[in-house]
Design a protein around this motif. Structure first.
Motif, PDB file in Angstrom:
ATOM      1  N   LEU A 249      66.893  -3.174  25.450  1.00  0.00           N
ATOM      2  CA  LEU A 249      65.470  -3.174  25.790  1.00  0.00           C
ATOM      3  C   LEU A 249      65.214  -2.486  27.127  1.00  0.00           C
ATOM      4  N   THR A 250      66.126  -2.659  28.077  1.00  0.00           N
ATOM      5  CA  THR A 250      65.953  -2.027  29.392  1.00  0.00           C
ATOM      6  C   THR A 250      66.014  -0.517  29.285  1.00  0.00           C
ATOM      7  N   LEU A 251      66.942  -0.007  28.494  1.00  0.00           N
ATOM      8  CA  LEU A 251      67.045   1.445  28.329  1.00  0.00           C
ATOM      9  C   LEU A 251      65.770   2.023  27.724  1.00  0.00           C
ATOM     10  N   THR A 252      65.209   1.323  26.736  1.00  0.00           N
ATOM     11  CA  THR A 252      63.997   1.835  26.089  1.00  0.00           C
ATOM     12  C   THR A 252      62.791   1.721  27.000  1.00  0.00           C
ATOM     13  N   TYR A 253      62.551   0.531  27.520  1.00  0.00           N
ATOM     14  CA  TYR A 253      61.347   0.332  28.333  1.00  0.00           C
ATOM     15  C   TYR A 253      61.472   0.930  29.724  1.00  0.00           C
ATOM     16  N   GLY A 254      62.690   1.146  30.188  1.00  0.00           N
ATOM     17  CA  GLY A 254      62.845   1.852  31.460  1.00  0.00           C
ATOM     18  C   GLY A 254      62.273   3.253  31.391  1.00  0.00           C
ATOM     19  N   ALA A 255      62.420   3.914  30.229  1.00  0.00           N
ATOM     20  CA  ALA A 255      61.869   5.260  30.065  1.00  0.00           C
ATOM     21  C   ALA A 255      60.340   5.229  30.070  1.00  0.00           C
ATOM     22  N   TYR A 256      59.757   4.257  29.388  1.00  0.00           N
ATOM     23  CA  TYR A 256      58.289   4.162  29.354  1.00  0.00           C
ATOM     24  C   TYR A 256      57.717   3.796  30.726  1.00  0.00           C
ATOM     25  N   VAL A 257      58.298   2.791  31.356  1.00  0.00           N
ATOM     26  CA  VAL A 257      57.761   2.316  32.631  1.00  0.00           C
ATOM     27  C   VAL A 257      57.978   3.354  33.734  1.00  0.00           C
ATOM     28  N   SER A 258      59.035   4.147  33.640  1.00  0.00           N
ATOM     29  CA  SER A 258      59.242   5.192  34.654  1.00  0.00           C
ATOM     30  C   SER A 258      58.105   6.203  34.632  1.00  0.00           C
ATOM     31  N   GLU A 259      57.566   6.478  33.451  1.00  0.00           N
ATOM     32  CA  GLU A 259      56.418   7.387  33.373  1.00  0.00           C
ATOM     33  C   GLU A 259      55.161   6.749  33.968  1.00  0.00           C
ATOM     34  N   VAL A 260      55.029   5.436  33.810  1.00  0.00           N
ATOM     35  CA  VAL A 260      53.911   4.744  34.450  1.00  0.00           C
ATOM     36  C   VAL A 260      54.055   4.826  35.969  1.00  0.00           C
ATOM     37  N   TYR A 261      55.262   4.574  36.462  1.00  0.00           N
ATOM     38  CA  TYR A 261      55.513   4.706  37.902  1.00  0.00           C
ATOM     39  C   TYR A 261      55.203   6.127  38.377  1.00  0.00           C
ATOM     40  N   ARG A 262      55.676   7.116  37.622  1.00  0.00           N
ATOM     41  CA  ARG A 262      55.483   8.506  38.043  1.00  0.00           C
ATOM     42  C   ARG A 262      54.000   8.854  38.114  1.00  0.00           C
ATOM     43  N   ALA A 263      53.235   8.370  37.136  1.00  0.00           N
ATOM     44  CA  ALA A 263      51.795   8.618  37.171  1.00  0.00           C
ATOM     45  C   ALA A 263      51.163   7.986  38.408  1.00  0.00           C
ATOM     46  N   GLY A 264      51.620   6.787  38.763  1.00  0.00           N
ATOM     47  CA  GLY A 264      51.087   6.143  39.957  1.00  0.00           C
ATOM     48  C   GLY A 264      51.484   6.863  41.228  1.00  0.00           C
ATOM     49  N   LEU A 265      52.731   7.308  41.294  1.00  0.00           N
ATOM     50  CA  LEU A 265      53.182   8.025  42.486  1.00  0.00           C
ATOM     51  C   LEU A 265      52.447   9.349  42.655  1.00  0.00           C
ATOM     52  N   GLU A 266      52.230  10.048  41.551  1.00  0.00           N
ATOM     53  CA  GLU A 266      51.554  11.341  41.649  1.00  0.00           C
ATOM     54  C   GLU A 266      50.055  11.200  41.863  1.00  0.00           C
ATOM     55  N   SER A 267      49.507   9.988  41.650  1.00  0.00           N
ATOM     56  CA  SER A 267      48.078   9.796  41.888  1.00  0.00           C
ATOM     57  C   SER A 267      47.747   9.637  43.368  1.00  0.00           C
ATOM     58  N   ILE A 268      48.756   9.390  44.191  1.00  0.00           N
ATOM     59  CA  ILE A 268      48.535   9.276  45.636  1.00  0.00           C
ATOM     60  C   ILE A 268      48.301  10.674  46.205  1.00  0.00           C
ATOM     61  N   HIS A 269      47.233  10.832  46.937  1.00  0.00           N
ATOM     62  CA  HIS A 269      46.863  12.154  47.447  1.00  0.00           C
ATOM     63  C   HIS A 269      47.958  12.703  48.363  1.00  0.00           C
ATOM     64  N   TRP A 270      48.161  14.021  48.256  1.00  0.00           N
ATOM     65  CA  TRP A 270      49.233  14.656  49.027  1.00  0.00           C
ATOM     66  C   TRP A 270      49.043  14.492  50.535  1.00  0.00           C
ATOM     67  N   SER A 271      47.800  14.276  50.959  1.00  0.00           N
ATOM     68  CA  SER A 271      47.560  14.124  52.388  1.00  0.00           C
ATOM     69  C   SER A 271      48.231  12.869  52.942  1.00  0.00           C
ATOM     70  N   GLN A 272      48.428  11.846  52.102  1.00  0.00           N
ATOM     71  CA  GLN A 272      49.126  10.645  52.549  1.00  0.00           C
ATOM     72  C   GLN A 272      50.570  10.975  52.909  1.00  0.00           C
ATOM     73  N   THR A 273      51.204  11.757  52.055  1.00  0.00           N
ATOM     74  CA  THR A 273      52.582  12.172  52.337  1.00  0.00           C
ATOM     75  C   THR A 273      52.643  13.085  53.547  1.00  0.00           C
ATOM     76  N   ALA A 274      51.717  14.019  53.631  1.00  0.00           N
ATOM     77  CA  ALA A 274      51.708  14.946  54.769  1.00  0.00           C
ATOM     78  C   ALA A 274      51.506  14.205  56.076  1.00  0.00           C
ATOM     79  N   ALA A 275      50.618  13.223  56.085  1.00  0.00           N
ATOM     80  CA  ALA A 275      50.377  12.467  57.319  1.00  0.00           C
ATOM     81  C   ALA A 275      51.612  11.665  57.713  1.00  0.00           C
ATOM     82  N   ALA A 276      52.277  11.065  56.709  1.00  0.00           N
ATOM     83  CA  ALA A 276      53.475  10.285  57.014  1.00  0.00           C
ATOM     84  C   ALA A 276      54.591  11.173  57.542  1.00  0.00           C
ATOM     85  N   ARG A 277      54.759  12.344  56.938  1.00  0.00           N
ATOM     86  CA  ARG A 277      55.811  13.242  57.406  1.00  0.00           C
ATOM     87  C   ARG A 277      55.498  13.787  58.791  1.00  0.00           C
ATOM     88  N   SER A 278      54.207  14.012  59.096  1.00  0.00           N
ATOM     89  CA  SER A 278      53.843  14.507  60.429  1.00  0.00           C
ATOM     90  C   SER A 278      54.095  13.480  61.520  1.00  0.00           C
TER      91      SER A 278
END
Length: 375
Positions: A249-278
């Motif tokens: 079950l972990t192998l199967t749902y890990g693939a689905y949930v990773s896409e949910v995580y990725r969508a959430g990570l990519e929804s954060i505006h790039w300026s947040q990352t740029a400000a943190a790196r600066s």
């Protein structure tokens, strides 16, 4: 030289105002006829169902009370239709007196009551079908599928099996949360040096999202012991089945949930990352302190949806011999030749999944309200 002027196009609202007003008497009368037909169907289905009640005592009283409640509730359909017809006559009266604005207001009331007829009538038709369905074949549907005497007599056995389902789902969910986040972060590793890791993460996601969970569980639970995978050969039979089922079950749902995580990570505006790196934060620190916390808050509702699916899919481990609730219900069904045990197992799942579904809906609405307030 005289020029001809093109006729001015009139606005749609002005054209609509020029049309003669017609009170919706025909539509309201049709609603009354339809409502009467619906109530007749409902009462016939209740009478049909009552003829199959071969019980006595408290169960008979409960059945009769349900029939009376449904019959009385069905009267809401013609009541709404009659009120709509009354509003239509009122609209006609206003129109005859030349009071068109009030006539239009009354016509709007007719349309409102018409929607009540549609909503209540549809519900009454569904209830009619249910009464007919549960009374069909002389009530054999209830006897074979909904005879609660059988699962109630073996409630402890079913509860013990469902406890295994709960343990598998909880353990798998905890592992999936960490594993899927790792896969999602790996897919976002920047630079050419991280390309092989990104490809591996993409390959894993595509592979296990494309294979049915049933096949993954079958391959893992039966294949790993035959292949003498070192990590699992030292376990006992029951522990091995449990952890291999969790792994599948972990192998199967890990693939689905990773896409949910990725969508959430990519929804954060790039300026947040740029400000943190600066400010001097590294890539890992930016993910840990800035991006991931914001992303996780956004993806809680879809995560809960996936975990509801995971809870239900724990029933798939019954094919590999885990004595969870579906397997135990199947054994009892074969012993007593009655499918009510399977229905009882379904009720156990509903007790868990319905509250989780309502919690998900509440979180989605709260998030939407917060977004509207911030906007």
């Amino acid at each position: 030289m005289a020029t001809t002027r093109a006729p001015r196009a009139s606005a749609p609202g002005r054209e609509r105002a020029r049309r003669p007003f017609r009170p919706p008497l025909a539509a309201a009368a049709a609603g009354v006829v339809v409502s009467v037909v619906v109530v007749v169907l409902l009462w016939w289905s209740i009478w049909f169902f009552d003829g199959t009640l071969a019980t006595s005592g408290a169960l008979l009283v409960i059945g009769r009370l349900a029939e009376v409640a449904a019959a009385l509730a069905g009267l809401s359909v013609p009541v709404a239709a009659v009120l709509g017809l009354r509003a239509a006559f009122r609209s006609a009266s206003f129109a005859k007196a030349g009071n068109i604005p009030d006539a239009r207001v009354a016509a709007d009331d007719v349309r409102q009551w018409r929607w009540y007829v549609v909503g209540f009538g549809t519900t009454a038709l569904i209830v009619s079908f249910l009464f007919w369905f549960f009374g069909s074949s002389g009530g054999r549907v209830r006897t074979v599928l909904f005879n609660w005497h059988y699962p109630r007599a073996h409630l402890g056995d079913l509860a013990a099996g469902f406890w295994i389902n709960v343990k598998i789902s909880v353990v798998a969910e905890v592992i999936v949360l960490a594993w899927a986040l790792f896969v999602a972060v790996v897919r976002l590793v920047p630079g050419r040096a991280g390309a092989p890791l990104r490809w591996l993460a993409i390959a894993y996601t595509d592979l296990f999202r494309g294979i049915p969970a049933l096949l993954v569980i079958y391959i893992v639970v039966f294949g790993f012991p035959l292949a003498h995978v070192p990590l699992f050969t030292s376990l006992g039979r029951s522990s091995q089945l449990f952890w291999l089922a969790v792994l599948g079950l972990t192998l199967t749902y890990g693939a689905y949930v990773s896409e949910v995580y990725r969508a959430g990570l990519e929804s954060i505006h790039w300026s947040q990352t740029a400000a943190a790196r600066s400010l001097g934060l590294s890539h890992v620190q930016t993910l840990r302190y800035v991006v991931v916390p914001q992303a996780v808050r956004r993806i809680i509702p879809p995560l809960l949806n996936d975990f509801i699916g995971l809870q239900k899919d724990t029933a798939l481990v019954s094919i590999v011999g885990v004595l969870e609730i579906v397997n135990r219900a199947t054994i009892l069904k074969g012993t007593y030749f009655n499918l009510s045990f399977i229905t009882g197992a379904a009720v156990f799942f509903l007790v868990v999944t319905i509250p989780l579904t309502r919690l998900t809906d509440y979180l989605i609405k709260r998030d939407q309200s917060r977004m509207r307030a911030n906007g």
